[in-house]
Design a protein around this motif. Structure first.
Motif, PDB file in Angstrom:
ATOM      1  N   ASP A  88      12.967  32.087  42.579  1.00 51.17           N
ATOM      2  CA  ASP A  88      12.532  30.980  41.719  1.00 51.17           C
ATOM      3  C   ASP A  88      13.578  30.544  40.699  1.00 51.17           C
ATOM      4  OD1 ASP A  88      10.192  30.943  43.081  1.00 51.17           O
ATOM      5  OD2 ASP A  88       8.912  31.598  41.433  1.00 51.17           O
ATOM      6  N   GLY A  89      14.753  31.152  40.732  1.00 48.68           N
ATOM      7  CA  GLY A  89      15.831  30.742  39.845  1.00 48.68           C
ATOM      8  C   GLY A  89      15.680  31.191  38.410  1.00 48.68           C
ATOM      9  N   LEU A  90      14.752  32.127  38.148  1.00 46.82           N
ATOM     10  CA  LEU A  90      14.525  32.567  36.771  1.00 46.82           C
ATOM     11  C   LEU A  90      15.738  33.296  36.205  1.00 46.82           C
ATOM     12  CD1 LEU A  90      10.855  33.860  37.190  1.00 46.82           C
ATOM     13  CD2 LEU A  90      11.608  31.687  36.183  1.00 46.82           C
ATOM     14  N   LEU A  91      16.369  34.115  37.016  1.00 46.83           N
ATOM     15  CA  LEU A  91      17.545  34.850  36.548  1.00 46.83           C
ATOM     16  C   LEU A  91      18.725  33.912  36.339  1.00 46.83           C
ATOM     17  CD1 LEU A  91      17.311  38.023  38.837  1.00 46.83           C
ATOM     18  CD2 LEU A  91      16.569  37.798  36.476  1.00 46.83           C
ATOM     19  N   ALA A  92      18.973  33.057  37.328  1.00 45.25           N
ATOM     20  CA  ALA A  92      20.111  32.141  37.229  1.00 45.25           C
ATOM     21  C   ALA A  92      19.953  31.206  36.032  1.00 45.25           C
ATOM     22  CB  ALA A  92      20.251  31.344  38.520  1.00 45.25           C
TER      23      ALA A  92
END
Length: 394
Positions: A88-92
């Motif tokens: 879900d792109g939370l880290l990026a």
């Protein structure tokens, strides 16, 4: 070892191993080779794990955000915070907001291999089980890594063929674990010792324990070539649902809350960081934790269907296959996602590693650095602090 590209920027690293037989010979060969890595120093064998020379990060002024973060994790449901955070792109997103523009990932089969890559500088942080982290900390005299957060608790079982209904019947059997010195490997060996059954790291003793890739374990069990395995989710569920295995031991039943005050909970997945990287790039570590906390929070809010859908999409990318609905449903029901590393459990985990013969007695003070995690948690109303239980800074 072999590497196969599973998605852009992602490498899946697995061990090339033939199927275990019902004899001691294979266990001796695998065990002897892995003991060298576990007890002789992980860095020496890191090139074999990463398939070449460790990648290097361009020189950056100390204290500045790192231009990239290289993260390791497993394609297991117990690593859902990593799977969700990447998918879900939370880290990026969190990293980019702090000035780190690139997130690259590597997918591992088990903790010792991930630790080898971390110690060699091939990755900067990793989701893994607690026992490989303990072993690395002990072997490096506290210099290799820090535990910076919890990720998952529970979700590990000893599953066996239906005819085995009592621990005494395990004598003479062949059992599998993901990797020698991994968290499930240590748990199995310690459990067998508590029942008077001896094992050795090189495959000897009353029970043969074969370190085996999880996917190979499923096939070997289906073919009747092993009698059972101590596995993390979703593999325990897959053996039960797809191969007719029965649960002999649910690991949660072995934890009475001593040290943690939380009966039935035990650390399965944690987030660790290379100490040198953390010292040079504290903003990047804090940003990683922001993304991690967001992923854990999402897992706490999402419906069962939402979790299954997102995790399966991530597994498809990371491992090339999604899980059947019944397998992922059973797996998720056995796991608690939490940022609490359950630090009070670590003296027992260390003692179990000593019993298993894959680590040495040691002082674990300094293993935890939860300061950045608690900074992130303090910014959300109603969030409590994580405790290092006297084993580091919080």
């Amino acid at each position: 070892m072999s590497e196969t590209t599973t998605s852009p920027g992602t490498i899946r690293i697995t061990a090339d191993a033939g199927p275990p037989k019902r004899r001691r010979g294979l266990a001796l060969g695998i065990g002897a080779a892995l003991v060298v890595g576990l007890l002789g120093g992980a860095t020496a064998v890191a090139a074999a794990v990463t398939g070449g020379e460790p990648r290097t990060t361009p020189a950056v002024a100390a204290g500045a955000p790192a231009p990239q973060l290289r993260l390791g994790y497993f394609a297991n449901v117990t690593h859902a915070p990593a799977l969700v955070g990447v998918q879900d792109g939370l880290l990026a997103k969190a990293l980019k907001a702090a000035g780190t523009d690139s997130l690259t990932t590597q997918v591992f089969n088990a903790g010792p291999a991930a630790v080898e890559a971390l110690n060699a500088g091939a990755i900067d942080a990793a989701y893994l089980g607690p026992n490989p982290a303990i072993n690395s900390f002990v072997q490096s005299h506290g210099e290799s890594l820090s535990v910076i957060a919890g990720a998952a608790a529970g979700g590990a079982q000893l599953v066996v063929r239906p005819g085995i209904t009592d621990p005494a019947q395990l004598r003479g059997t062949v059992l599998a674990t993901p990797q020698l010195g991994g968290t499930q490997d240590v748990a199995l060996r310690a459990y067998l010792a508590s029942k008077g059954l001896k094992t050795t790291p090189n495959g000897g003793g009353d029970v043969t324990v074969n370190p085996t890739d999880n996917a190979a374990t499923l096939k070997l069990f289906q073919d009747g070539k092993i009698d059972g395995a101590w596995l993390p989710e979703p593999w325990a569920s897959r053996l039960v649902l797809q191969a007719g295995a029965k649960v002999l031991v649910d690991e949660k039943d072995l934890w009475n809350g001593t040290g943690t005050g939380k009966p039935g909970l035990f650390p399965t997945t944690i987030l660790v960081v290379n100490k040198a990287f953390a010292a040079q790039h504290p903003q990047t570590v804090e940003a990683l934790l922001r993304g991690h906390v967001a992923a854990v929070d999402w897992l706490g809010r999402a419906s069962a269907a939402e979790k299954a859908s997102t995790i399966n999409a991530a597994l498809q990318k990371a491992a090339g296959a999604a899980l059947p609905a019944d397998a992922i449903g059973r797996a998720l029901a056995n796991i608690t996602f939490t940022t609490d590393p359950l630090a009070g459990a670590y003296p027992k985990l260390l003692a179990d590693g000593v019993t298993a013969g894959v680590t040495k007695p040691a002082d674990l003070h300094g293993l935890f650095d939860l300061r950045a995690l608690n900074t992130v948690l303090a910014q959300s109303a109603g969030r409590g602090r994580a405790s290092a239980a006297g084993l580091g800074q919080d």
